[in-house]
Design a protein around this motif. Structure first.
Motif, PDB file in Angstrom:
ATOM      1  N   UNK A 233       1.120  -1.157  -0.102  1.00  0.00           N
ATOM      2  CA  UNK A 233       0.026  -0.028  -0.065  1.00  0.00           C
ATOM      3  C   UNK A 233       0.898   1.072   0.034  1.00  0.00           C
ATOM      4  N   UNK A 234       0.486   2.297  -0.647  1.00  0.00           N
ATOM      5  CA  UNK A 234       1.288   3.789  -0.861  1.00  0.00           C
ATOM      6  C   UNK A 234       0.157   4.876  -0.462  1.00  0.00           C
ATOM      7  N   UNK A 235       0.657   6.088  -0.309  1.00  0.00           N
ATOM      8  CA  UNK A 235      -0.234   7.066  -0.250  1.00  0.00           C
ATOM      9  C   UNK A 235       0.812   8.368  -0.216  1.00  0.00           C
ATOM     10  N   UNK A 236       0.168   9.457  -0.682  1.00  0.00           N
ATOM     11  CA  UNK A 236       1.024  10.727  -0.603  1.00  0.00           C
ATOM     12  C   UNK A 236       0.778  11.432   0.650  1.00  0.00           C
ATOM     13  N   UNK A 237       1.704  12.019   1.051  1.00  0.00           N
ATOM     14  CA  UNK A 237       1.590  12.991   2.276  1.00  0.00           C
ATOM     15  C   UNK A 237       2.945  13.689   2.691  1.00  0.00           C
ATOM     16  N   UNK A 238       2.897  14.708   2.840  1.00  0.00           N
ATOM     17  CA  UNK A 238       4.059  15.651   3.020  1.00  0.00           C
ATOM     18  C   UNK A 238       5.076  15.166   4.380  1.00  0.00           C
ATOM     19  N   UNK A 239       4.175  15.062   5.383  1.00  0.00           N
ATOM     20  CA  UNK A 239       5.007  14.881   6.581  1.00  0.00           C
ATOM     21  C   UNK A 239       4.113  13.812   7.195  1.00  0.00           C
ATOM     22  N   UNK A 240       5.017  12.949   8.235  1.00  0.00           N
ATOM     23  CA  UNK A 240       4.054  12.070   8.966  1.00  0.00           C
ATOM     24  C   UNK A 240       4.446  12.319  10.756  1.00  0.00           C
ATOM     25  N   UNK A 241       3.539  12.125  11.369  1.00  0.00           N
ATOM     26  CA  UNK A 241       3.605  12.321  12.549  1.00  0.00           C
ATOM     27  C   UNK A 241       3.991  11.199  13.259  1.00  0.00           C
ATOM     28  N   UNK A 242       5.200  10.659  13.807  1.00  0.00           N
ATOM     29  CA  UNK A 242       5.534   9.411  14.486  1.00  0.00           C
ATOM     30  C   UNK A 242       4.895   9.342  15.644  1.00  0.00           C
ATOM     31  N   UNK A 243       4.825  10.350  16.543  1.00  0.00           N
ATOM     32  CA  UNK A 243       4.574  10.182  17.791  1.00  0.00           C
ATOM     33  C   UNK A 243       3.112  11.016  18.206  1.00  0.00           C
ATOM     34  N   UNK A 244       2.381  11.436  17.198  1.00  0.00           N
ATOM     35  CA  UNK A 244       1.206  12.000  17.180  1.00  0.00           C
ATOM     36  C   UNK A 244       1.468  13.487  17.989  1.00  0.00           C
ATOM     37  N   UNK A 245       2.751  14.124  17.634  1.00  0.00           N
ATOM     38  CA  UNK A 245       2.917  15.208  18.269  1.00  0.00           C
ATOM     39  C   UNK A 245       3.316  16.363  17.083  1.00  0.00           C
TER      40      UNK A 245
END
Length: 782
Positions: A233-245
């Motif tokens: 699976x794949x998707x587009x996004x600029x930034x991922x928030x690893x810790x939810x902060x």
């Protein structure tokens, strides 16, 4: 999946009515490594959960160095243009890291670097006293394209990093070792592991969930598989928030790996310091620092905004930094570093024991870290005192009993750490000695050769012997009166029973313990970069130095030099022993102490009398001596040394000789406050420390002895029973130690650990020793 914190959270996502259809289709789950039968590989990795987590961390460091190399134009990571070691890569791609060693950075600099490289978040499920943290490991490294997941993250035995000299990974299997410890080590809960990654030059994030399912009908073993409905699976996004902060763990590219409810083991699950203490013995020298965030810490308003929010932030840079770290006051900012808020290792120093060049093994460097007072988390972990490391990561280690029983440094079992640096070991030898799980050595001839080389180097080291004497002297001052009383009684016992006298022969007579250690030169001179090295014990023939070496022996070349003692072991611009010879030509080792450099040269097995080798030896460094500071010598092989086939008869022993041979052991109490230093708990009995003198340590606060004190009201009787316990259990420990040591030698130290055997036996006997002595004594009187 990033927000999930428990096995139940993941199960709920998979059962969600909008998602369950895809997750419930068997064809959407592909076997890990494209092998239907993969558990025999996946499930046969590290036996230690901390070791498995360490593999993920070192994989992250690899990814960062690969990304930096790519950004600097290296297209072939195996080419001569690529860095030839991890530390060379750090030096090249992080120019502010002097000599590629993060130990040369300040605490603040290490923290700043860690925040840009590798993060580990720790969060526990919402259940009482959870001992299964969920770890989120983030690296800002190379990342992977979604289409490459099957041949990278999800592969087995591929050659992705094999042959790349500046990374740690070699076998393409290590990261699978973490699976069996996920979801509380319970396969029925799925062993879930989540991966999300993005290459810097790719528009898409890829993700997958890995699980382990039980065997289906007709299968014998579980199967590891990953979610891939047609493709990863794949998707587009600029930034991922690893810790939810929004202020931590914002990832634009790189990799995020989540281990749900990881069974990290006793002690390591504790809030704040648990993870760092666990990593200590697995990462001796980190190529790059690691920033950790524990999201379950107790809020403290006075320690900055993160801690006020219940987040304990710290930086881990390897055991060598932890040991040498100073206490860093928390100033309310995010720069908490090694040593902060934990017991420090007081009075530590690092010493170069020897650099050994052996044709079959390659080059080995032995560093000793002396510690006046070891912090509790290390002292209580008796399994790790000698570390065999490659690129700073532990490949195998020796227990404290190795120092006690084999190196004769029982006094230093909780004051000494030894790093056997194997970075330049011969690759074939490395594969022969160390197992792929990075936890143990093979039991073979080459591994035993390495052990013996380490033991010999430690035994011959003058500074370590002096340090052992110093520790012994400081301890003796605390126990002088007790020792005198015990010694008188033990002498009486020895007179009454010759067998006990023989037992005391374990000890060796030393100069009076109250005397100050003598004969050790104090060298407070020397230069940071030496300016000369001049042979002291060589003769000249035709204006050239010559050294004769028997074809079955070795000889030492001693040289005067103005190098300071720490020249070969310091972190800042250390020197390196050097020779003009190929490492396969001749075995040699080098050491430096008090203005004398010693080069020990061993004749090769194929040496022929009359043959000569022209060689140069010396030092090189990155300061004043980029070109070797050296001397030249001709090594000439002479006839082998003859052993004396008719040795003289031993001299007749006098009464004074017999007195000297009676190396009276010292029986010493260990109180509860000292348990961690001796590996004791309330059940422990005693153990024997056999160095230059024999010490028997007995648990003063053993629970059965405590019960006796509570129940026995008569003070005189209580004192007598304490003496029975101390001396009776001590003599019992001595007897078992002697037999166990003999057994261990017969087995080449593969199996029987004398120290652990003694602890087990005395722990069992502690409950009965007073009763046995009382009843046997009563029977004798009758």
């Amino acid at each position: 999946m990033l927000a999930a914190c428990s096995a139940e959270d993941v199960a709920a996502i998979l059962a969600d009515e909008d998602l369950s259809y895809d997750f419930n289709q068997p064809e959407n789950w592909k076997p890990y490594g494209n092998r239907e039968k993969n558990w025999d590989t996946v499930g046969n990795q590290q036996s230690s959960p901390v070791g498995a987590l360490t593999e993920l961390i070192t994989n992250g460091i690899d990814a960062i160095l690969l990304r930096k190399a790519r950004e600097h134009g290296i297209t072939d990571f195996r080419s001569p243009e690529a860095p030839q070691s991890m530390f060379e890569a750090v030096k090249r791609y992080f120019p502010h890291v002097v000599e590629g060693k993060i130990s040369n950075l300040s605490a603040k600099q290490r923290t700043d670097l860690a925040e840009k490289c590798l993060l580990v978040g720790v969060k526990r499920a919402a259940r009482v006293n959870s001992i299964y943290p969920t770890y989120t490991v983030v690296d800002f490294g190379d990342g992977q394209k979604p289409e490459d997941f099957p041949k990278t993250f999800l592969s087995l035995s591929e050659k992705n990093k094999e042959g790349i000299p500046f990374v740690q990974g070699k076998f393409n299997m290590g990261s699978t070792g973490s699976l069996r410890f996920c979801t509380r080590s319970d396969i029925r809960l799925g062993h879930y592991k989540f991966i999300i990654s993005k290459r810097p030059d790719c528009d898409y994030w890829g993700w997958t969930l890995i699980r382990v399912r039980g065997p289906k009908p007709g299968e014998q073993l579980p199967v590891a598989e990953y979610f891939s409905p047609g493709m990863v699976p794949r998707f587009r996004d600029e930034v991922m928030s690893a810790f939810g902060r929004h202020d931590l763990g914002q990832v634009e590219s790189g990799t995020i790996i989540k281990l749900y409810e990881f069974d990290i083991g006793h002690g390591a699950y504790t809030v704040d310091f648990g993870l760092r203490d666990a990593l200590d013995v697995n990462l001796i020298d980190c190529a790059l620092p690691i920033r950790t965030y524990d999201f379950d810490a107790k809020p403290q308003e006075t320690k900055g905004p993160l801690r006020a929010a219940g987040i304990a932030a710290s930086t881990f840079s390897g055991l060598s930094v932890t040991v040498g770290a100073s206490e860093i006051p928390d100033d309310g900012e995010n720069n908490v570093d090694e040593g902060d808020n934990q017991q420090a290792n007081e009075g530590s120093w690092t010493h170069h024991v020897a650099t050994i060049n052996e044709p079959d093994l390659g080059r080995i460097k032995i560093l000793a870290i002396g510690i006046k007072k070891m912090k509790d988390s290390l002292a209580s972990r008796q399994t790790a005192r000698v570390f065999y490391t490659v690129n700073g990561q532990t490949q195998a280690c020796e227990r404290s009993s190795f120092l006690n029983s084999r190196a004769n440094y029982g006094d230093l079992r909780n004051h000494l750490l030894v790093n056997v640096v194997c970075d330049d070991m011969d690759k074939s030898a490395m594969a022969t000695i160390f197992m792929p799980d990075r936890e143990r050595k093979a039991n073979n001839k080459m591994a035993r050769m390495l052990e013996e080389m380490v033991i010999e180097a430690l035994k011959l080291d003058e500074k370590l012997r002096a340090f052992a004497n110093e520790i012994r002297l400081s301890r003796a001052k605390e126990y002088t009166s007790e020792k005198e009383e015990s010694a008188d009684l033990l002498k009486d016992l020895a007179k009454a029973d010759p067998a006990i006298k023989e037992l005391f022969g374990l000890g060796v007579l030393l100069p009076e313990i109250t005397k100050t250690p003598g004969g050790v030169k104090v060298w407070d001179q020397g230069k940071k970069f030496p300016t000369f090295i001049e042979p002291l014990n060589l003769k000249k023939e035709n204006d050239r130095y010559v050294k004769d070496i028997p074809i079955n022996g070795y000889r030492r070349i001693e040289c005067g030099t103005d190098a300071e003692d720490g020249y070969l072991s310091r972190k800042d611009s250390p020197g390196t022993p050097w020779s003009s010879l190929d490492i396969k030509a001749l075995a040699w080792k080098a050491s430096l102490r008090s203005g004398t450099a010693t080069f020990t040269i061993t004749a090769p097995a194929n040496a022929v009398e009359g043959d000569t080798i022209d060689a140069e030896f010396g030092f090189t460094d990155e300061g004043a001596n980029p070109e070797p500071l050296k001397f030249a010598v001709t090594i000439r092989f002479i006839a082998e040394e003859k052993t004396n086939v008719n040795p003289k008869s031993p001299p007749t022993k006098t009464k004074e000789d017999e007195k000297k041979n009676l190396g009276m052991p010292h029986f010493e109490w260990v109180g509860k406050t000292e348990w961690s230093e001796h590996g004791f708990d309330e059940q422990s009995g005693a153990y024997v420390s056999s160095g230059e003198e024999t010490n028997v340590y007995i648990n003063r606060d053993n629970r059965f002895l405590e019960l006796m004190r509570v129940s026995e009201r008569d003070e005189a009787e209580r004192t007598i029973k304490e003496s029975m316990f101390k001396l009776g259990l001590g003599i019992f420990a001595l007897s078992i130690h002697r037999k166990a040591t003999e057994k261990a030698k017969e087995e080449n130290y593969d199996g029987t650990d004398p120290e652990e055997f003694v602890k087990l036996a005395t722990g069992a006997m502690a409950a009965h020793i007073i009763t046995v002595i009382r009843h046997l004594g009563a029977g004798v009187r009758k």
